[in-house]
Design a protein around this motif. Sequence first.
Motif, mmCIF file in Angstrom:
data_model
loop_
_atom_site.group_PDB
_atom_site.id
_atom_site.type_symbol
_atom_site.label_atom_id
_atom_site.label_comp_id
_atom_site.label_asym_id
_atom_site.label_seq_id
_atom_site.Cartn_x
_atom_site.Cartn_y
_atom_site.Cartn_z
ATOM 1 N N ARG A 81 0.821 -1.214 0.000
ATOM 2 C CA ARG A 81 0.000 0.000 0.000
ATOM 3 C C ARG A 81 0.857 1.267 0.000
ATOM 4 N NH1 ARG A 81 -3.900 1.200 5.046
ATOM 5 N NH2 ARG A 81 -4.718 -0.864 4.646
ATOM 6 N N TYR A 82 1.944 1.243 0.764
ATOM 7 C CA TYR A 82 2.756 2.462 0.887
ATOM 8 C C TYR A 82 4.062 2.410 0.092
ATOM 9 C CZ TYR A 82 -0.611 3.813 4.385
ATOM 10 O OH TYR A 82 -1.781 4.156 5.015
ATOM 11 N N ASN A 83 4.151 1.398 -0.740
ATOM 12 C CA ASN A 83 5.312 1.301 -1.633
ATOM 13 C C ASN A 83 6.654 1.307 -0.875
ATOM 14 O OD1 ASN A 83 6.532 1.093 -4.092
ATOM 15 N ND2 ASN A 83 6.572 3.306 -4.467
ATOM 16 N N ILE A 84 6.758 0.373 0.064
ATOM 17 C CA ILE A 84 7.973 0.251 0.886
ATOM 18 C C ILE A 84 8.580 -1.129 0.629
ATOM 19 C CG2 ILE A 84 8.876 0.151 3.261
ATOM 20 C CD1 ILE A 84 6.433 1.913 4.073
ATOM 21 N N LYS A 85 9.891 -1.180 0.455
ATOM 22 C CA LYS A 85 10.529 -2.480 0.234
ATOM 23 C C LYS A 85 10.504 -3.304 1.535
ATOM 24 C CE LYS A 85 14.610 -4.811 -1.364
ATOM 25 N NZ LYS A 85 16.024 -4.869 -1.098
ATOM 26 N N LEU A 86 10.049 -4.541 1.407
ATOM 27 C CA LEU A 86 9.970 -5.405 2.583
ATOM 28 C C LEU A 86 10.986 -6.540 2.473
ATOM 29 C CD1 LEU A 86 8.560 -6.597 5.151
ATOM 30 C CD2 LEU A 86 6.922 -7.695 3.600
ATOM 31 N N ASN A 87 11.812 -6.706 3.506
ATOM 32 C CA ASN A 87 12.770 -7.824 3.573
ATOM 33 C C ASN A 87 12.284 -8.786 4.651
ATOM 34 O OD1 ASN A 87 15.024 -6.416 1.936
ATOM 35 N ND2 ASN A 87 14.566 -4.943 3.550
ATOM 36 N N VAL A 88 12.060 -10.044 4.261
ATOM 37 C CA VAL A 88 11.568 -11.020 5.241
ATOM 38 C C VAL A 88 12.659 -12.055 5.517
ATOM 39 C CG1 VAL A 88 9.784 -12.737 5.783
ATOM 40 C CG2 VAL A 88 9.207 -10.735 4.405
ATOM 41 N N VAL A 89 12.881 -12.307 6.799
ATOM 42 C CA VAL A 89 13.906 -13.270 7.203
ATOM 43 C C VAL A 89 13.218 -14.396 7.978
ATOM 44 C CG1 VAL A 89 15.883 -13.551 8.738
ATOM 45 C CG2 VAL A 89 15.724 -11.523 7.296
ATOM 46 N N ASP A 90 13.465 -15.625 7.553
ATOM 47 C CA ASP A 90 12.839 -16.778 8.203
ATOM 48 C C ASP A 90 13.743 -17.253 9.347
ATOM 49 O OD1 ASP A 90 12.512 -19.648 8.698
ATOM 50 O OD2 ASP A 90 10.996 -19.559 7.117
ATOM 51 N N VAL A 91 13.222 -17.236 10.565
ATOM 52 C CA VAL A 91 14.048 -17.543 11.734
ATOM 53 C C VAL A 91 14.658 -18.951 11.662
ATOM 54 C CG1 VAL A 91 12.244 -18.415 13.300
ATOM 55 C CG2 VAL A 91 14.162 -17.185 14.230
ATOM 56 N N LYS A 92 13.896 -19.900 11.115
ATOM 57 C CA LYS A 92 14.395 -21.272 11.070
ATOM 58 C C LYS A 92 15.529 -21.405 10.058
ATOM 59 C CE LYS A 92 12.634 -25.933 11.336
ATOM 60 N NZ LYS A 92 11.502 -26.803 11.114
ATOM 61 N N GLN A 93 15.363 -20.709 8.936
ATOM 62 C CA GLN A 93 16.442 -20.758 7.928
ATOM 63 C C GLN A 93 17.718 -20.116 8.456
ATOM 64 O OE1 GLN A 93 15.242 -19.027 4.210
ATOM 65 N NE2 GLN A 93 13.847 -20.722 3.793
ATOM 66 N N GLU A 94 17.549 -19.044 9.205
ATOM 67 C CA GLU A 94 18.721 -18.305 9.697
ATOM 68 C C GLU A 94 19.382 -18.980 10.896
ATOM 69 O OE1 GLU A 94 20.263 -15.630 8.458
ATOM 70 O OE2 GLU A 94 18.855 -15.561 6.782
ATOM 71 N N LEU A 95 18.553 -19.459 11.826
ATOM 72 C CA LEU A 95 19.117 -19.985 13.074
ATOM 73 C C LEU A 95 19.063 -21.514 13.178
ATOM 74 C CD1 LEU A 95 17.747 -17.328 15.618
ATOM 75 C CD2 LEU A 95 19.981 -17.390 14.547
ATOM 76 N N GLY A 96 18.329 -22.128 12.270
ATOM 77 C CA GLY A 96 18.282 -23.594 12.251
ATOM 78 C C GLY A 96 17.151 -24.204 13.075
ATOM 79 N N TYR A 97 16.492 -23.388 13.891
ATOM 80 C CA TYR A 97 15.404 -23.905 14.727
ATOM 81 C C TYR A 97 14.260 -22.888 14.740
ATOM 82 C CZ TYR A 97 19.456 -26.286 16.830
ATOM 83 O OH TYR A 97 20.608 -26.990 17.039
ATOM 84 N N SER A 98 13.053 -23.367 15.053
ATOM 85 C CA SER A 98 11.943 -22.423 15.210
ATOM 86 C C SER A 98 12.090 -21.755 16.581
ATOM 87 C CB SER A 98 10.596 -23.142 15.122
ATOM 88 O OG SER A 98 10.401 -23.895 16.298
ATOM 89 N N ILE A 99 11.489 -20.594 16.719
ATOM 90 C CA ILE A 99 11.601 -19.862 17.981
ATOM 91 C C ILE A 99 10.953 -20.678 19.122
ATOM 92 C CG2 ILE A 99 9.517 -18.366 18.090
ATOM 93 C CD1 ILE A 99 12.872 -16.838 18.296
ATOM 94 N N CYS A 100 9.831 -21.341 18.820
ATOM 95 C CA CYS A 100 9.120 -22.097 19.868
ATOM 96 C C CYS A 100 9.981 -23.257 20.378
ATOM 97 C CB CYS A 100 7.783 -22.630 19.347
ATOM 98 S SG CYS A 100 6.682 -21.302 18.875
ATOM 99 N N TYR A 101 10.698 -23.916 19.452
ATOM 100 C CA TYR A 101 11.564 -25.029 19.862
ATOM 101 C C TYR A 101 12.671 -24.504 20.787
ATOM 102 C CZ TYR A 101 15.056 -28.691 19.800
ATOM 103 O OH TYR A 101 15.969 -29.631 20.198
ATOM 104 N N MET A 102 13.327 -23.417 20.355
ATOM 105 C CA MET A 102 14.426 -22.876 21.172
ATOM 106 C C MET A 102 13.916 -22.436 22.541
ATOM 107 S SD MET A 102 16.850 -20.881 18.451
ATOM 108 C CE MET A 102 15.650 -20.162 17.364
ATOM 109 N N GLN A 103 12.732 -21.808 22.546
ATOM 110 C CA GLN A 103 12.166 -21.367 23.833
ATOM 111 C C GLN A 103 11.912 -22.567 24.745
ATOM 112 O OE1 GLN A 103 8.862 -19.240 22.166
ATOM 113 N NE2 GLN A 103 9.700 -17.239 22.688
#
Length: 290
Positions: A81-103
């Motif tokens: 809507r506001y013409n802003i570039k969005l960068n999405v980072v997947d936590v599992k791809q980056e850190l190897g685990y889901s946040i819930c698992y690590m928690q």
Amino acid sequence: MEKEKDFITSFEKRVKDTIDKYKLIDKDDKVMVACSGGKDSTTTLYLMKRFGYDVEALMIDLLIGDYSKKNLENIKSFCERYNIKLNVVDVKQELGYSICYMQSVIKSKTRLNNCTICGVLKKWLLNKKARDFKATKLATGHNLDDEASTVVMNLFKANKKIILNLGPKTGIIEDERFVQRIKPLYFCLEKDVEKYSKFMNFPVLYEPCPCSFGAFRKTIKKRMNKLEEKYPEIKENLVKTFLELKLDFKKFYDIKETINHCKLCEEPSRNSVCKKCKLFGIVKEGSIVL
Ligand code: SF4
Ligand code: ZN
């Protein structure tokens, strides 16, 4: 209608005045806004764009079920809507685990709560990714309620280093691996951010994150809201007092703002091993890395 317009004008002025007074953004800065899909970071993102800064959005997909899915959907439609570039980072791809698992692993071995664990991991990832995307400032949606509750929580825990992360601009130390964090909503009450976000019809979820139950911060915030109803401006007074005392506090307790690099991941850290790597030690080997 006139009242609504006045509120919007004064809210936006408050944010702009904070940016100007504390010199949060230079004209050649590239600002990355750390987005969660919630009202605070979405408002920050909107205002950075509206004020004409070079801005992009960075969202860490925490993969917390439908909650994360909905937040991602919302931020995508907002950025379109506001013409802003969005960068999405997947936590599992980056850190190897889901946040819930690590928690769940970390909580079973320590007394840390969900938000402390999530906060450490997000902070580490946001700095790394903001740097990768060549941002010179990392803006977060922290508001006055967040800062006031941080002050009180740290006082209750007798944490003298409370002062280090205080202020609309943190991480003043120059380090090429560190992206300076800024908090443009620093002097805005959470209820005003919510009011603004609703007036502006932003596509955001107003319900709390399902993992945040039992957080100490929540209790403090509730109590402070009760007090603020009776004694307006206590949050602002508390935060302003601590800001004024910052230098004296550092001198009195001989707190030095030094920065090292973590010997394991090489990211900026105040200690020889950063907090994220300490948590990872628990996830991987079940032991705390010192
Ligand atoms: Fe993470 Fe807590 Fe925020 Fe949920 S509320 S996203 S667990 S820091
Ligand atoms: Zn590390």
